[in-house]
Design a protein around this motif. Sequence first.
Motif, PDB file in Angstrom:
ATOM      1  N   SER A 107     -12.937  -3.873  14.918  1.00 18.11           N
ATOM      2  CA  SER A 107     -13.301  -3.208  13.670  1.00 18.11           C
ATOM      3  C   SER A 107     -12.056  -2.833  12.873  1.00 18.11           C
ATOM      4  CB  SER A 107     -14.127  -1.950  13.964  1.00 18.11           C
ATOM      5  OG  SER A 107     -15.342  -2.277  14.589  1.00 18.11           O
ATOM      6  N   LEU A 108     -11.011  -2.383  13.567  1.00 20.25           N
ATOM      7  CA  LEU A 108      -9.766  -2.054  12.881  1.00 20.25           C
ATOM      8  C   LEU A 108      -9.208  -3.273  12.155  1.00 20.25           C
ATOM      9  CD1 LEU A 108      -7.974   0.110  15.601  1.00 20.25           C
ATOM     10  CD2 LEU A 108      -8.797   0.923  13.389  1.00 20.25           C
ATOM     11  N   ILE A 109      -9.216  -4.405  12.831  1.00 22.25           N
ATOM     12  CA  ILE A 109      -8.709  -5.636  12.220  1.00 22.25           C
ATOM     13  C   ILE A 109      -9.594  -6.054  11.061  1.00 22.25           C
ATOM     14  CG2 ILE A 109      -8.271  -8.091  12.628  1.00 22.25           C
ATOM     15  CD1 ILE A 109      -7.605  -7.352  15.541  1.00 22.25           C
ATOM     16  N   GLU A 110     -10.896  -5.987  11.255  1.00 25.95           N
ATOM     17  CA  GLU A 110     -11.834  -6.424  10.217  1.00 25.95           C
ATOM     18  C   GLU A 110     -11.696  -5.591   8.948  1.00 25.95           C
ATOM     19  OE1 GLU A 110     -16.654  -7.102   9.549  1.00 25.95           O
ATOM     20  OE2 GLU A 110     -15.916  -6.064  11.336  1.00 25.95           O
ATOM     21  N   HIS A 111     -11.643  -4.277   9.087  1.00 27.67           N
ATOM     22  CA  HIS A 111     -11.595  -3.419   7.902  1.00 27.67           C
ATOM     23  C   HIS A 111     -10.217  -3.427   7.250  1.00 27.67           C
ATOM     24  CE1 HIS A 111     -15.640  -2.281   8.677  1.00 27.67           C
ATOM     25  NE2 HIS A 111     -15.367  -1.646   9.790  1.00 27.67           N
ATOM     26  N   SER A 112      -9.180  -3.634   8.033  1.00 27.44           N
ATOM     27  CA  SER A 112      -7.858  -3.816   7.436  1.00 27.44           C
ATOM     28  C   SER A 112      -7.820  -5.105   6.625  1.00 27.44           C
ATOM     29  CB  SER A 112      -6.780  -3.859   8.534  1.00 27.44           C
ATOM     30  OG  SER A 112      -6.715  -2.639   9.233  1.00 27.44           O
ATOM     31  N   ALA A 113      -8.439  -6.162   7.160  1.00 28.98           N
ATOM     32  CA  ALA A 113      -8.511  -7.432   6.437  1.00 28.98           C
ATOM     33  C   ALA A 113      -9.333  -7.294   5.168  1.00 28.98           C
ATOM     34  CB  ALA A 113      -9.119  -8.513   7.342  1.00 28.98           C
ATOM     35  N   GLN A 114     -10.398  -6.506   5.233  1.00 30.32           N
ATOM     36  CA  GLN A 114     -11.226  -6.300   4.048  1.00 30.32           C
ATOM     37  C   GLN A 114     -10.445  -5.592   2.947  1.00 30.32           C
ATOM     38  OE1 GLN A 114     -14.676  -3.642   4.423  1.00 30.32           O
ATOM     39  NE2 GLN A 114     -15.866  -5.120   3.230  1.00 30.32           N
ATOM     40  N   THR A 175     -11.188   3.749  -2.307  1.00 30.59           N
ATOM     41  CA  THR A 175      -9.884   3.087  -2.171  1.00 30.59           C
ATOM     42  C   THR A 175      -9.420   2.506  -3.503  1.00 30.59           C
ATOM     43  OG1 THR A 175     -10.958   1.035  -1.409  1.00 30.59           O
ATOM     44  CG2 THR A 175     -10.172   2.571   0.271  1.00 30.59           C
ATOM     45  N   SER A 176     -10.370   2.071  -4.338  1.00 28.39           N
ATOM     46  CA  SER A 176      -9.997   1.591  -5.669  1.00 28.39           C
ATOM     47  C   SER A 176      -9.414   2.726  -6.497  1.00 28.39           C
ATOM     48  CB  SER A 176     -11.217   0.990  -6.374  1.00 28.39           C
ATOM     49  OG  SER A 176     -11.688  -0.164  -5.709  1.00 28.39           O
ATOM     50  N   SER A 177     -10.012   3.906  -6.382  1.00 26.51           N
ATOM     51  CA  SER A 177      -9.504   5.066  -7.124  1.00 26.51           C
ATOM     52  C   SER A 177      -8.105   5.442  -6.658  1.00 26.51           C
ATOM     53  CB  SER A 177     -10.455   6.255  -6.946  1.00 26.51           C
ATOM     54  OG  SER A 177     -11.755   5.949  -7.419  1.00 26.51           O
ATOM     55  N   VAL A 178      -7.890   5.419  -5.342  1.00 28.83           N
ATOM     56  CA  VAL A 178      -6.563   5.746  -4.809  1.00 28.83           C
ATOM     57  C   VAL A 178      -5.546   4.685  -5.220  1.00 28.83           C
ATOM     58  CG1 VAL A 178      -5.231   5.990  -2.676  1.00 28.83           C
ATOM     59  CG2 VAL A 178      -7.439   7.131  -2.905  1.00 28.83           C
ATOM     60  N   PHE A 179      -5.938   3.423  -5.201  1.00 34.47           N
ATOM     61  CA  PHE A 179      -5.025   2.355  -5.606  1.00 34.47           C
ATOM     62  C   PHE A 179      -4.641   2.497  -7.073  1.00 34.47           C
ATOM     63  CE2 PHE A 179      -3.844  -1.849  -7.102  1.00 34.47           C
ATOM     64  CZ  PHE A 179      -3.036  -2.321  -6.085  1.00 34.47           C
ATOM     65  N   LEU A 180      -5.572   2.977  -7.879  1.00 35.25           N
ATOM     66  CA  LEU A 180      -5.307   3.142  -9.301  1.00 35.25           C
ATOM     67  C   LEU A 180      -4.139   4.087  -9.544  1.00 35.25           C
ATOM     68  CD1 LEU A 180      -6.371   2.407 -12.156  1.00 35.25           C
ATOM     69  CD2 LEU A 180      -7.831   4.424 -12.016  1.00 35.25           C
ATOM     70  N   PHE A 181      -3.995   5.106  -8.699  1.00 31.86           N
ATOM     71  CA  PHE A 181      -2.937   6.105  -8.891  1.00 31.86           C
ATOM     72  C   PHE A 181      -1.700   5.818  -8.051  1.00 31.86           C
ATOM     73  CE2 PHE A 181      -6.828   8.421 -10.049  1.00 31.86           C
ATOM     74  CZ  PHE A 181      -6.468   8.865 -11.303  1.00 31.86           C
ATOM     75  N   THR A 182      -1.870   5.233  -6.876  1.00 26.19           N
ATOM     76  CA  THR A 182      -0.740   5.066  -5.965  1.00 26.19           C
ATOM     77  C   THR A 182      -0.187   3.651  -5.927  1.00 26.19           C
ATOM     78  OG1 THR A 182      -2.150   4.552  -4.056  1.00 26.19           O
ATOM     79  CG2 THR A 182      -1.690   6.873  -4.509  1.00 26.19           C
ATOM     80  N   ARG A 183      -1.013   2.659  -6.282  1.00 21.36           N
ATOM     81  CA  ARG A 183      -0.624   1.248  -6.235  1.00 21.36           C
ATOM     82  C   ARG A 183      -0.097   0.859  -4.850  1.00 21.36           C
ATOM     83  NH1 ARG A 183       2.707   0.389 -11.942  1.00 21.36           N
ATOM     84  NH2 ARG A 183       1.278   1.542 -13.275  1.00 21.36           N
ATOM     85  N   SER A 184      -0.714   1.395  -3.820  1.00 21.17           N
ATOM     86  CA  SER A 184      -0.249   1.162  -2.452  1.00 21.17           C
ATOM     87  C   SER A 184      -1.371   0.615  -1.589  1.00 21.17           C
ATOM     88  CB  SER A 184       0.282   2.467  -1.844  1.00 21.17           C
ATOM     89  OG  SER A 184       0.529   2.308  -0.465  1.00 21.17           O
ATOM     90  N   PHE A 185      -1.202  -0.609  -1.106  1.00 25.33           N
ATOM     91  CA  PHE A 185      -2.148  -1.163  -0.137  1.00 25.33           C
ATOM     92  C   PHE A 185      -2.133  -0.336   1.142  1.00 25.33           C
ATOM     93  CE2 PHE A 185      -1.940  -3.612   3.835  1.00 25.33           C
ATOM     94  CZ  PHE A 185      -3.289  -3.904   3.998  1.00 25.33           C
ATOM     95  N   TRP A 186      -0.964   0.116   1.557  1.00 25.29           N
ATOM     96  CA  TRP A 186      -0.815   0.788   2.841  1.00 25.29           C
ATOM     97  C   TRP A 186      -1.587   2.096   2.869  1.00 25.29           C
ATOM     98  CZ3 TRP A 186       1.165  -2.923   5.564  1.00 25.29           C
ATOM     99  CH2 TRP A 186       2.027  -3.844   4.939  1.00 25.29           C
ATOM    100  N   LEU A 187      -1.503   2.878   1.802  1.00 21.91           N
ATOM    101  CA  LEU A 187      -2.254   4.126   1.738  1.00 21.91           C
ATOM    102  C   LEU A 187      -3.750   3.845   1.664  1.00 21.91           C
ATOM    103  CD1 LEU A 187      -2.139   7.187   1.615  1.00 21.91           C
ATOM    104  CD2 LEU A 187      -1.945   7.039  -0.869  1.00 21.91           C
ATOM    105  N   CYS A 188      -4.133   2.839   0.896  1.00 25.65           N
ATOM    106  CA  CYS A 188      -5.547   2.475   0.790  1.00 25.65           C
ATOM    107  C   CYS A 188      -6.096   2.001   2.130  1.00 25.65           C
ATOM    108  CB  CYS A 188      -5.740   1.389  -0.261  1.00 25.65           C
ATOM    109  SG  CYS A 188      -5.504   1.940  -1.959  1.00 25.65           S
ATOM    110  N   CYS A 189      -5.283   1.268   2.884  1.00 24.21           N
ATOM    111  CA  CYS A 189      -5.721   0.775   4.188  1.00 24.21           C
ATOM    112  C   CYS A 189      -5.946   1.928   5.160  1.00 24.21           C
ATOM    113  CB  CYS A 189      -4.694  -0.213   4.744  1.00 24.21           C
ATOM    114  SG  CYS A 189      -5.234  -1.056   6.250  1.00 24.21           S
ATOM    115  N   LEU A 190      -5.021   2.892   5.173  1.00 26.26           N
ATOM    116  CA  LEU A 190      -5.197   4.063   6.033  1.00 26.26           C
ATOM    117  C   LEU A 190      -6.446   4.851   5.637  1.00 26.26           C
ATOM    118  CD1 LEU A 190      -1.514   5.348   6.319  1.00 26.26           C
ATOM    119  CD2 LEU A 190      -2.880   4.245   8.097  1.00 26.26           C
ATOM    120  N   LEU A 191      -6.654   5.009   4.339  1.00 28.79           N
ATOM    121  CA  LEU A 191      -7.846   5.704   3.860  1.00 28.79           C
ATOM    122  C   LEU A 191      -9.109   4.938   4.236  1.00 28.79           C
ATOM    123  CD1 LEU A 191      -9.280   7.871   2.192  1.00 28.79           C
ATOM    124  CD2 LEU A 191      -8.778   6.524   0.146  1.00 28.79           C
ATOM    125  N   HIS A 192      -9.083   3.624   4.076  1.00 23.19           N
ATOM    126  CA  HIS A 192     -10.216   2.760   4.426  1.00 23.19           C
ATOM    127  C   HIS A 192     -10.607   2.947   5.888  1.00 23.19           C
ATOM    128  CE1 HIS A 192     -12.226  -1.378   3.704  1.00 23.19           C
ATOM    129  NE2 HIS A 192     -12.734  -0.852   4.797  1.00 23.19           N
TER     130      HIS A 192
END
Length: 211
Positions: A107-114, A175-192
Motif C-alpha cells: 500500500s505504501l508503494i501504491e499510494h506513493s506511486a499514485q 494534496t493538490s491544495s498543499v502542492f499549490l502552496f509548497t510545490r513539493s512532491f515530497w511533502l504531498c507524498c508524506l501527507l498522502h
Amino acid sequence: MRAGLWLALSFLLAGISTVVTRKNAPDLERLVRVVRWVQVPYIGLLLGDLSPRLMGLSEIDWSSGFSVGVVALAGLLVLLFFVRVWLQMSADAPNPNAPIGNFSSLSLIEHSAQEFHWCFLRGAVWDLLIPLASPQQSPQYWAVWIGAAIALPGIYISSKSHSDRLMSTLVLVTTSSVFLFTRSFWLCCLLHLGLRVILLWRQQPTRQRAT
C-alpha cells in the motif's frame, strides 16, 4: 509541448491496461496500474521532456513552503474530522465479502506511486499552460486543479466502493491544495500516506462491525 505527448501516452496506456487486465488478468490490475503510474513520468523525466521542478521534485523552497504546509495541515485536520463522522454515519451496507481497509508495504508503494502520478499530471499541464500565460502570471493554480480534474476519472474507475472513491478524492483535493502552496512532491507524498493511514485505520473497525 512534449509534456502533452506524455499525457496522451498516459491516457492511452491507462485505457488499454485497464481493459486488458480486467478481461484477462484481474489479479494483476493493481500491479500494472502502479507500474504505469511510475513508468510513464519516469521515462519522460529521463528523456528531459518533463520538468522535475514543475513536478515538485527539485528546486523546492523549504523555508516558505513549511509554514504554509503547517497551516494547510491544520485546516486538513478539521476537514478530516467531519469526513470521518460522515463516513461512520453513511458507511457501506453490510457485505461479508467487502474488503477491510488495511495498510501494508504494498500500500505504501501504491499510494506513493499514485501521488507521483498526480504530480506528473500537475507538472505536465503546467508545462502546457506556460506558453499561454502572460509573463506576469503563473499558470500553477490552473495547472494544479486541471491536473486534479484529469485524475478524477481514474479514481472512479479503479476504486471498488463509494467509500474508497470518497477517500481518494479527499486525498487528491488536499494534496493538490498543499502542492499549490509548497510545490513539493515530497511533502504531498508524506501527507498522502498519512491520510491513507488515518482513514483506513478509522474505517476498519466500522467495517468489522458491519460484517
